[in-house]
Design an enzyme around this catalytic site. Structure first.
Site, PDB file in Angstrom:
ATOM      1  N   ASN A  23      31.037  42.509 -42.498  1.00  0.00           N
ATOM      2  CA  ASN A  23      31.853  42.749 -43.690  1.00  0.00           C
ATOM      3  C   ASN A  23      31.152  43.620 -44.735  1.00  0.00           C
ATOM      4  O   ASN A  23      31.792  44.102 -45.667  1.00  0.00           O
ATOM      5  CB  ASN A  23      32.284  41.419 -44.326  1.00  0.00           C
ATOM      6  N   ARG A  92      42.435  45.290 -40.549  1.00  0.00           N
ATOM      7  CA  ARG A  92      42.867  45.447 -41.930  1.00  0.00           C
ATOM      8  C   ARG A  92      41.868  46.273 -42.757  1.00  0.00           C
ATOM      9  O   ARG A  92      42.250  47.026 -43.648  1.00  0.00           O
ATOM     10  CB  ARG A  92      43.007  44.038 -42.492  1.00  0.00           C
ATOM     11  N   CYS A 116      49.002  38.898 -40.789  1.00  0.00           N
ATOM     12  CA  CYS A 116      48.116  38.482 -39.709  1.00  0.00           C
ATOM     13  C   CYS A 116      48.164  36.978 -39.628  1.00  0.00           C
ATOM     14  O   CYS A 116      48.897  36.332 -40.356  1.00  0.00           O
ATOM     15  CB  CYS A 116      46.707  38.993 -39.928  1.00  0.00           C
ATOM     16  N   ASP A 307      35.622  32.103 -44.576  1.00  0.00           N
ATOM     17  CA  ASP A 307      35.375  32.440 -43.167  1.00  0.00           C
ATOM     18  C   ASP A 307      34.629  31.330 -42.424  1.00  0.00           C
ATOM     19  O   ASP A 307      34.640  31.289 -41.196  1.00  0.00           O
ATOM     20  CB  ASP A 307      34.589  33.753 -43.051  1.00  0.00           C
ATOM     21  N   VAL A 329      41.646  30.511 -50.684  1.00  0.00           N
ATOM     22  CA  VAL A 329      41.668  31.976 -50.576  1.00  0.00           C
ATOM     23  C   VAL A 329      42.901  32.445 -49.800  1.00  0.00           C
ATOM     24  O   VAL A 329      43.662  33.279 -50.285  1.00  0.00           O
ATOM     25  CB  VAL A 329      40.370  32.514 -49.937  1.00  0.00           C
ATOM     26  N   ARG A 399      35.214  40.493 -32.322  1.00  0.00           N
ATOM     27  CA  ARG A 399      35.339  41.316 -33.536  1.00  0.00           C
ATOM     28  C   ARG A 399      34.229  40.983 -34.507  1.00  0.00           C
ATOM     29  O   ARG A 399      33.919  41.776 -35.395  1.00  0.00           O
ATOM     30  CB  ARG A 399      36.686  41.044 -34.218  1.00  0.00           C
TER      31      ARG A 399
END
Ligand code: UD1
Length: 422
Positions: A23, A92, A116, A307, A329, A399
């Site tokens: 990220n 995204r 998503c 996450d 979130v 990913r």
């Protein structure tokens, strides 16, 4: 469709080196569009999302190479402002290229990323913020068109409606080249990845301050120069291996990390009674005794990371007593709960809360992974379960996790990946 088959019941032991942050790498790679000299980015994880970003950079005209974690980007002859929809649809974070492309080419056309599995995830904050910066934006047939203004405004102040990571990055990067403008972004996201983006841009000659606080100030410059930069370690990958250590009641050390980035997770583990040792660039967890249930809320940084929410929930299914996990979130990030309940877990979701009643032992079965972090949660649940767990639709995991099988096997887990690891 990939499957990961996990054999349960193995206590994880040992240490694992953590890769560069996905990220942090993605917005930094998107920002290289602003630089028409050579850029070298080190410690880039070899992941599907990174490859998608590099393909886009190539398609818009950059010359790109990627070897042993080092990305080199050379300017091409021309840069086009269009990102093909097939690539935006895959990830995204490709929308992060929109503002930089407008600044580099004078215009851009990027498909709007769809919904998503973890919620709507619109880009309205990005678009509203860019409009405030003076970018002329129109939307047509699912594409967003942007055009650079004839003149930049001298002072701009914009307050984000929510501390969105992507929108903060988009606005910081776009504003970096607005020469003569002073831009203040308020209610900015404070994630370490945003600090990393600021450090990268400043190394290339930008004038940005305040990342890591809720107010970011940018003085636009005319040009950015070529540079070399090393991406920070992946705090989410580190957290995943630590939690895998805990769910198997093992001992795991993560190396090459920034322990400060893991504070919210380590606080939660301390409350659970896990033994935590913090080194300079490492963290060790040992989960031998009886663990305690906790109440944790996933929030923007420095709160507990969303996450890691599914992964912590997986651990709490094995902790006696009632734990509560709140998700503040994303509006829909409990999609994995029905799957983990198929393994015998007892989780009930009401609104944005999951109520988890710990059980003695999960049982291996066939389950389906709805998204990347849920896939990681289900894989580590399999490690703590009786028998074999087959995680279907598990490709999502590649990913976000570099050399996943190799790293877990080195810690003593046993998993097979079909078709071959990506
Ligand atoms: C980034 C991370 C992702 C992480 C998330 C939150 C990357 C590549 N991805 O995603 O792993 O889970 O931060 O820490 O860095 N929102 C809007 N409108 C917008 C933008 C966001 O409504 O224009 C909403 C989202 O739907 C979500 C919330 O704001 O509910 C937070 O999203 P955001 O922080 O923007 O996440 P991403 O940058 O997409």
């Amino acid at each position: 469709m990939s499957q990961i088959i996990v054999s349960g019941g193995k206590r994880l032991q040992g240490s694992v080196k953590i890769s560069g942050s996905k990220n942090a790498a993605l917005p930094i790679l998107a920002a290289t569009v602003l630089i028409d000299e050579s850029v070298t980015i080190k410690n880039v994880p070899e992941l599907r999302d990174v490859n998608t970003m590099l393909s886009i950079l190539q398609r818009i005209g950059k010359k790109v190479s990627f070897e042993h974690g080092v990305v080199r980007i050379e300017p091409g002859d021309i840069i086009v402002g269009t990102v093909p929809y097939d690539l935006v649809g895959k990830m995204r974070a490709s929308f992060n290229l929109f503002g930089p492309l407008v600044m580099a080419c004078g215009w851009a056309k990027v498909g709007k990323p769809g919904g998503c599995n973890i919620g709507q995830r619109p880009v309205d904050y990005h678009i509203e913020g860019l409009k405030q910066l003076g970018i002329k934006i129109t939307e047509e047939h699912g594409d967003v068109h942007g055009e650079i203004p004839d003149m930049f405004k001298s002072h701009i102040e914009y307050t984000l409606p929510f501390r969105s990571v992507g929108a903060t990055e988009q606005l910081m990067t776009t504003a970096a080249l607005m020469k003569g403008s002073k831009i203040v972004i308020k209610n900015a996201a404070k994630e370490p990845e945003i600090v990393d983006l600021q450090n990268f841009l400043n190394k290339a000659g930008a004038r940005i301050s305040g990342a890591g606080t809720d107010t970011i100030r940018i003085e636009g410059v005319e040009k950015l120069k070529g540079t070399e930069y090393r991406v920070i370690p992946d705090r989410i990958e580190a957290g995943t291996y630590l939690l895998a250590g805990v769910i198997t009641r093992g001992t795991v050390i993560v190396e090459d990390v920034v322990p400060d980035h893991l504070t919210a997770l380590l606080n939660a583990l301390n409350m659970m009674g896990v033994k935590v040792e913090i080194g300079k660039n490492s963290v060790k967890v040992e989960a031998s005794g009886k663990l305690k249930p906790v109440h944790v809320s996933a929030e923007p940084y420095p709160g507990f990371p969303t996450d890691l929410q599914p992964i912590l929930t997986a651990v709490l299914t094995t902790v006696e007593g009632e734990s509560v996990i709140e998700e503040l979130v994303f509006e829909n990030r409990f999609g994995y709960v029905d799957e983990i309940n198929r393994m015998g877990a007892q989780i009930k979701v009401k609104d944005r809360r999951a109520y988890i009643k710990g059980i003695d032992k999960l049982s291996g079965t066939d389950i389906n992974a709805p998204d990347i972090r849920a896939a990681a949660a289900l894989v580590i649940a399999g490690m703590a379960a009786d028998g074999e767990t087959t995680v279907h639709n598990a490709g999502h995991i590649f990913r976000g996790y570099e050399k996943l099988r190799e790293k877990f096997m080195a810690l003593g887990a046993y998993l097979r990946v079909y078709p071959d690891e990506e």
